[in-house]
Design an enzyme around this catalytic site. Structure first.
Site, PDB file in Angstrom:
ATOM      1  CB  ILE A 124      -1.101   0.733  10.118  1.00 37.97           C
ATOM      2  CG1 ILE A 124      -1.755  -0.328   9.220  1.00 37.97           C
ATOM      3  CG2 ILE A 124      -2.142   1.350  11.042  1.00 37.97           C
ATOM      4  CD1 ILE A 124      -2.843   0.200   8.323  1.00 37.97           C
ATOM      5  CB  ALA A 157       5.026   2.655  16.358  1.00 34.22           C
ATOM      6  CD  GLU A 170      -3.011   0.907   2.300  1.00 34.78           C
ATOM      7  OE1 GLU A 170      -3.656   1.910   2.628  1.00 34.78           O
ATOM      8  OE2 GLU A 170      -3.141  -0.201   2.864  1.00 34.78           O
ATOM      9  CE  LYS A 206      -0.848   9.702  18.735  1.00 32.97           C
ATOM     10  NZ  LYS A 206      -1.709   8.872  17.897  1.00 32.97           N
ATOM     11  N   GLY A 235      -9.660   1.424  24.845  1.00 30.34           N
ATOM     12  CA  GLY A 235      -8.206   1.414  24.799  1.00 30.34           C
ATOM     13  C   GLY A 235      -7.732   2.723  24.185  1.00 30.34           C
ATOM     14  CD  GLU A 260     -13.500  -1.356  28.100  1.00 24.87           C
ATOM     15  OE1 GLU A 260     -13.326  -2.579  28.243  1.00 24.87           O
ATOM     16  OE2 GLU A 260     -13.021  -0.701  27.149  1.00 24.87           O
ATOM     17  CG  HIS A 277      11.088  25.480  39.312  1.00 24.63           C
ATOM     18  ND1 HIS A 277       9.891  24.881  39.649  1.00 24.63           N
ATOM     19  CD2 HIS A 277      10.946  26.801  39.595  1.00 24.63           C
ATOM     20  CE1 HIS A 277       9.064  25.796  40.131  1.00 24.63           C
ATOM     21  NE2 HIS A 277       9.684  26.973  40.109  1.00 24.63           N
ATOM     22  N   GLY A 309       5.668   3.221   5.134  1.00 31.21           N
ATOM     23  CA  GLY A 309       5.382   3.726   6.478  1.00 31.21           C
ATOM     24  C   GLY A 309       4.316   2.925   7.183  1.00 31.21           C
TER      25      GLY A 309
END
Length: 468
Positions: A39, A316, A34, A49, A180, A201, A447, A37
């Site tokens: 899926i 991954a 396909e 993302k 999940g 769920e 900090h 990279g």
């Protein structure tokens, strides 16, 4: 048409294995049916993302007054949202193409299968089959969305994650089956953009693989966002109803019917081990995955398997490391590499979920540590006490650390909060180095940062809390 190494599949396991093989002097080819990279780059990690970032930006606009900024009526252009996500995926896939050329790896487009000992048959889109010879064959064909018998994905009424990323229009309501990583990420994305979302769920709590405190916190936050959550529940049947669906849901108190525009099935994954020629070569499988040794050799010499198609966490970064270990072991045996690679410690694999707030964890949960016989010290530091989190307006969540009371060994860390996926690596590295709690406390943390909350949580565990 002969190679030292042929890799079937170009996901984060396959393409990384191919690059490492080429670096070590092997003549290498990758077979992909396909897009380069796999899926992860095209339909998983990366484009999701991009969608989640859009949701986060939109969420910022809804709360801009909290930051002293007034914005007009922000609106979602759903087509543009999807287009941006696909653009990010395409860019990453082109990046893998560049890496293949840079490392002089041949890319063979088509569907690959084992033809015989040391042979791979590739069938192209026109149906033409070509046989290639290889001394070493690495299977890296990944996985697909798992389908329940009573929840078959039809692409219209019941969709999988691929369809959820390219819907022609935003649904007004959605039932997400499974909580999940895939389920809760899409639940956040669609709910933030205005879709009415219900999560169903089967287990007693959402994100069930996480520490119980993480599950409770995410459920509280999601309910506050308006997401309805049903645990100890299962979708028994789905039927079309007008322009939407009716889902029969079995609960502890009886069966109810939910109506929505669409149902998203997010009930896990199934390994792609069919039609690979495994049976012809007698390659062993167990519970739907290929059986391998610690260097990913199958029971058939010269054939290896990595990634989601073998036992272990289907992530991954796990697939990538398995590919490297596999190739380096091959190279060591052929005297192309100086030492045998270190095997993977599957108890030190970080898990990340990119909903909002994010979830990141590694090692033992508190319950698992106690069940393993450890006497534990537990520390929790809420982000509400973090100066950086307050400045960022991201005070939801906490860091929870678990230590062995006897030796100070770092057993696990569990986080929920803004950008926590960026700070879990500290625990991974520290556990790898067998660091004790005192060494972490002696290492100065910057900090103000969110990451210093890890140190703060350790201080809580050992009764030395400064900021709480």
């Amino acid at each position: 048409m002969a190679y030292d190494v042929i890799v079937i599949g170009s996901g984060p396991g396959g393409y990384v294995a191919a690059i490492r093989a080429s670096q070590l002097g092997f003549k290498t080819a990758v077979v992909e049916r396909e897009s380069l990279g796999g899926i992860c780059l095209n339909w998983g990690c990366i484009p999701t993302k991009a969608l989640l970032k859009t949701a986060q930006v939109y969420e910022y606009t809804q709360h801009s007054k909290d930051y002293g900024i007034t914005i007009g009526d922000a609106k979602v252009d759903f087509d543009a949202v999807i287009k941006r996500s696909r653009g990010v995926a395409d860019k990453m896939s082109r990046g893998v193409q560049f890496l293949m050329k840079k490392n002089k790896i041949d890319v063979i487009m088509g569907t690959g299968k084992l033809k015989g000992k040391g042979q791979v048959e590739v069938t192209d889109k026109d149906g033409k089959a070509t046989v290639y010879d290889a001394k070493h064959i690495i299977l890296a064909t990944g996985a697909r969305a798992r389908e329940l018998p009573n929840l078959q994905i039809d692409g219209k009424n019941v969709i999988g994650y691929r369809q959820a990323m390219v819907l022609p229009q935003q649904p007004k309501s959605m039932i997400v089956v499974g909580s999940g990583a895939i389920g809760v990420e899409f639940a956040y994305f669609y709910a933030t953009l205005g879709t009415k979302v219900t999560i169903v769920e089967f287990m007693p709590r959402i994100v069930p693989v996480e520490d119980e405190d993480i599950s409770k916190e995410l459920e509280k936050i999601y309910k506050k966002k308006g997401i309805e959550i049903m645990t100890n529940a299962s979708v028994e049947a789905v039927e079309a109803a007008g322009n939407g669906v009716k889902a029969k849901v079995k609960t502890q108190t009886g069966e109810i019917t939910l109506e929505a525009d669409v149902v998203l099935s997010a009930v896990g994954i199934a390994a792609n081990i069919e039609n690979l020629g495994l049976e012809a070569l007698g390659i062993k499988t167990d519970k739907g995955r290929v059986t391998v040794d610690k260097y990913y050799q199958t029971n058939v010499p010269g054939v290896y398997a990595i990634g989601d198609m073998v036992p272990g966490q289907a992530l991954a970064h796990v697939a990538s490391k398995e590919g490297i270990v596999c190739v380096e072991a091959i190279a060591y045996n052929e005297k192309k590499y100086a030492h045998k690679p270190e095997t993977i410690d599957y108890m030190n694999i970080p898990g990340c979920t990119y909903c909002a707030p994010e979830i990141a964890s590694v090692g033992y949960t508190e319950k698992a540590a106690k069940e393993a016989g450890y006497e534990v010290k537990v520390g929790k530091f809420p982000f509400s006490a973090s100066g950086k989190a307050s400045a960022a307006g991201a005070t939801e969540g906490f860091v929870k650390v678990i230590f062995d009371a006897k030796y100070g060994e770092w057993l696990g860390t569990h986080m929920i909060g803004a950008n926590v996926t960026e700070i879990i690596a500290e625990t991974v590295v520290a556990r790898k180095l067998e660091t004790t709690y005192q060494e972490v406390l002696d290492a100065i943390h910057p900090h103000p940062t969110m990451s210093e909350s890890v140190k703060d949580a350790i201080e809580v565990a050992y009764g030395e809390a400064i900021h709480l």
